[in-house]
Design an enzyme around this catalytic site. Structure first.
Site, PDB file in Angstrom:
ATOM      1  N   CYS A 102       0.839  -1.193   0.000  1.00  0.00           N
ATOM      2  CA  CYS A 102       0.000   0.000   0.000  1.00  0.00           C
ATOM      3  C   CYS A 102       0.877   1.248   0.000  1.00  0.00           C
ATOM      4  CB  CYS A 102      -0.893  -0.036   1.238  1.00  0.00           C
ATOM      5  SG  CYS A 102      -1.668   1.529   1.652  1.00  0.00           S
ATOM      6  N   GLU A 103       0.594   2.170  -0.893  1.00  0.00           N
ATOM      7  CA  GLU A 103       1.407   3.379  -0.972  1.00  0.00           C
ATOM      8  C   GLU A 103       1.139   4.348   0.176  1.00  0.00           C
ATOM      9  OE1 GLU A 103      -1.165   6.276  -3.952  1.00  0.00           O
ATOM     10  OE2 GLU A 103       0.317   4.923  -4.828  1.00  0.00           O
ATOM     11  N   HIS A 104       0.078   4.108   0.933  1.00  0.00           N
ATOM     12  CA  HIS A 104      -0.250   5.004   2.042  1.00  0.00           C
ATOM     13  C   HIS A 104       0.501   4.646   3.322  1.00  0.00           C
ATOM     14  CE1 HIS A 104      -4.251   5.358  -0.309  1.00  0.00           C
ATOM     15  NE2 HIS A 104      -3.408   6.297  -0.693  1.00  0.00           N
ATOM     16  N   HIS A 105       0.652   3.339   3.588  1.00  0.00           N
ATOM     17  CA  HIS A 105       1.300   2.909   4.830  1.00  0.00           C
ATOM     18  C   HIS A 105       2.502   1.995   4.591  1.00  0.00           C
ATOM     19  CE1 HIS A 105      -2.993   3.710   5.883  1.00  0.00           C
ATOM     20  NE2 HIS A 105      -2.420   4.391   6.848  1.00  0.00           N
ATOM     21  N   GLN A 152      -4.960  -0.585  -4.813  1.00  0.00           N
ATOM     22  CA  GLN A 152      -5.549  -1.685  -5.578  1.00  0.00           C
ATOM     23  C   GLN A 152      -6.290  -1.159  -6.803  1.00  0.00           C
ATOM     24  OE1 GLN A 152      -7.584  -4.703  -3.261  1.00  0.00           O
ATOM     25  NE2 GLN A 152      -8.938  -5.215  -4.956  1.00  0.00           N
ATOM     26  N   HIS A 182      -6.004  -6.264   2.738  1.00  0.00           N
ATOM     27  CA  HIS A 182      -5.058  -5.181   2.985  1.00  0.00           C
ATOM     28  C   HIS A 182      -4.633  -5.180   4.450  1.00  0.00           C
ATOM     29  CE1 HIS A 182      -5.635  -2.808  -0.854  1.00  0.00           C
ATOM     30  NE2 HIS A 182      -6.559  -3.748  -0.943  1.00  0.00           N
ATOM     31  N   CYS A 186      -3.079  -2.916   5.942  1.00  0.00           N
ATOM     32  CA  CYS A 186      -3.292  -1.611   6.572  1.00  0.00           C
ATOM     33  C   CYS A 186      -4.676  -1.536   7.210  1.00  0.00           C
ATOM     34  CB  CYS A 186      -3.101  -0.480   5.562  1.00  0.00           C
ATOM     35  SG  CYS A 186      -4.212  -0.532   4.152  1.00  0.00           S
TER      36      CYS A 186
END
Length: 213
Positions: A102-105, A143, A171, A173
């Site tokens: 995940c590019e956020h976490h 995704q 996910h 996250c």
């Protein structure tokens, strides 16, 4: 500012299609030092025996996790076989396992991709579709973006009469942090060409979920 961050020289130029970044990649030593900083921030001692080699291991693992940045989807799909005896029906490769981050976490999401397409002038080797999934999965992702990228790459390379991509994943996250709902899954789809028709979407989904062999 962290000296590792200061050492990066990043030039941003805007184009009509997308933002482009020209970046000088950090050295192995800089990457390892960044890991040591994170270990300290987490509250541990990077000089203790169990963590002495961790920065090197993490840097090596990152090269594997994110090797998709060094791979070109067009090269993977560049060979098309036209001798298919007039085959015109759907080709479906399902249950392609993948892991991404995940590019956020920057924590993993893991799942399966299913790809169907109606050939136009030819087909690609089945393994190429699995490799295509890995090209986009081995990057920092969402995704939704990954699903669209897979479909768009097939459209561009093969120019099929239709393409359908279904991705389902769990996910971390969402499982390990935040709401911590283990076992929940996310499903995304992208349809083009003939698959814009609802009947074709139902057929695709039925084949994906059929018992199989």
């Amino acid at each position: 500012m962290n000296p590792v961050v200061k050492s990066l020289s990043v030039e941003r130029t805007l184009s009509r299609s997308a933002d482009k970044f020209l970046m000088i990649q950090p050295t192995q030593e800089q990457a390892e030092e960044a890991v040591r900083t994170l270990l300290l921030w987490a509250g541990d001692d990077p000089s203790r025996e169990g963590l002495l080699d961790t920065p090197r291991r993490v840097a090596k693992a990152y090269r594997e996790f994110y090797k998709g940045y060094d791979e070109d989807p067009e090269e993977i799909l560049d060979r098309v076989f036209e001798e298919v005896e007039g085959y015109q029906d759907m080709i479906l490769v399902r249950d392609i396992p993948f892991y991404s981050h995940c590019e956020h976490h920057m924590v993993p999401f893991v799942g399966k991709a299913h790809i169907g397409y109606y050939p136009s002038k030819g087909v690609v080797g089945l393994s190429k579709l699995a490799r295509l999934v890995d090209v986009f999965a081995r990057r920092l992702q969402t995704q939704e973006t990954m699903t669209a990228q897979i479909a768009q790459a097939i459209e561009k390379a093969l120019k099929p009469r239709g393409v359908a991509v279904l991705v389902e994943a769990e996910h971390m996250c969402m499982s390990m942090r935040g709401v911590q709902k283990q076992g929940s899954s996310t499903m995304t789809t992208q349809y083009a060409g003939l698959f814009k028709d609802a009947t074709e979407q139902v057929r695709f989904f039925s084949m994906v979920k059929s018992p199989g062999l």
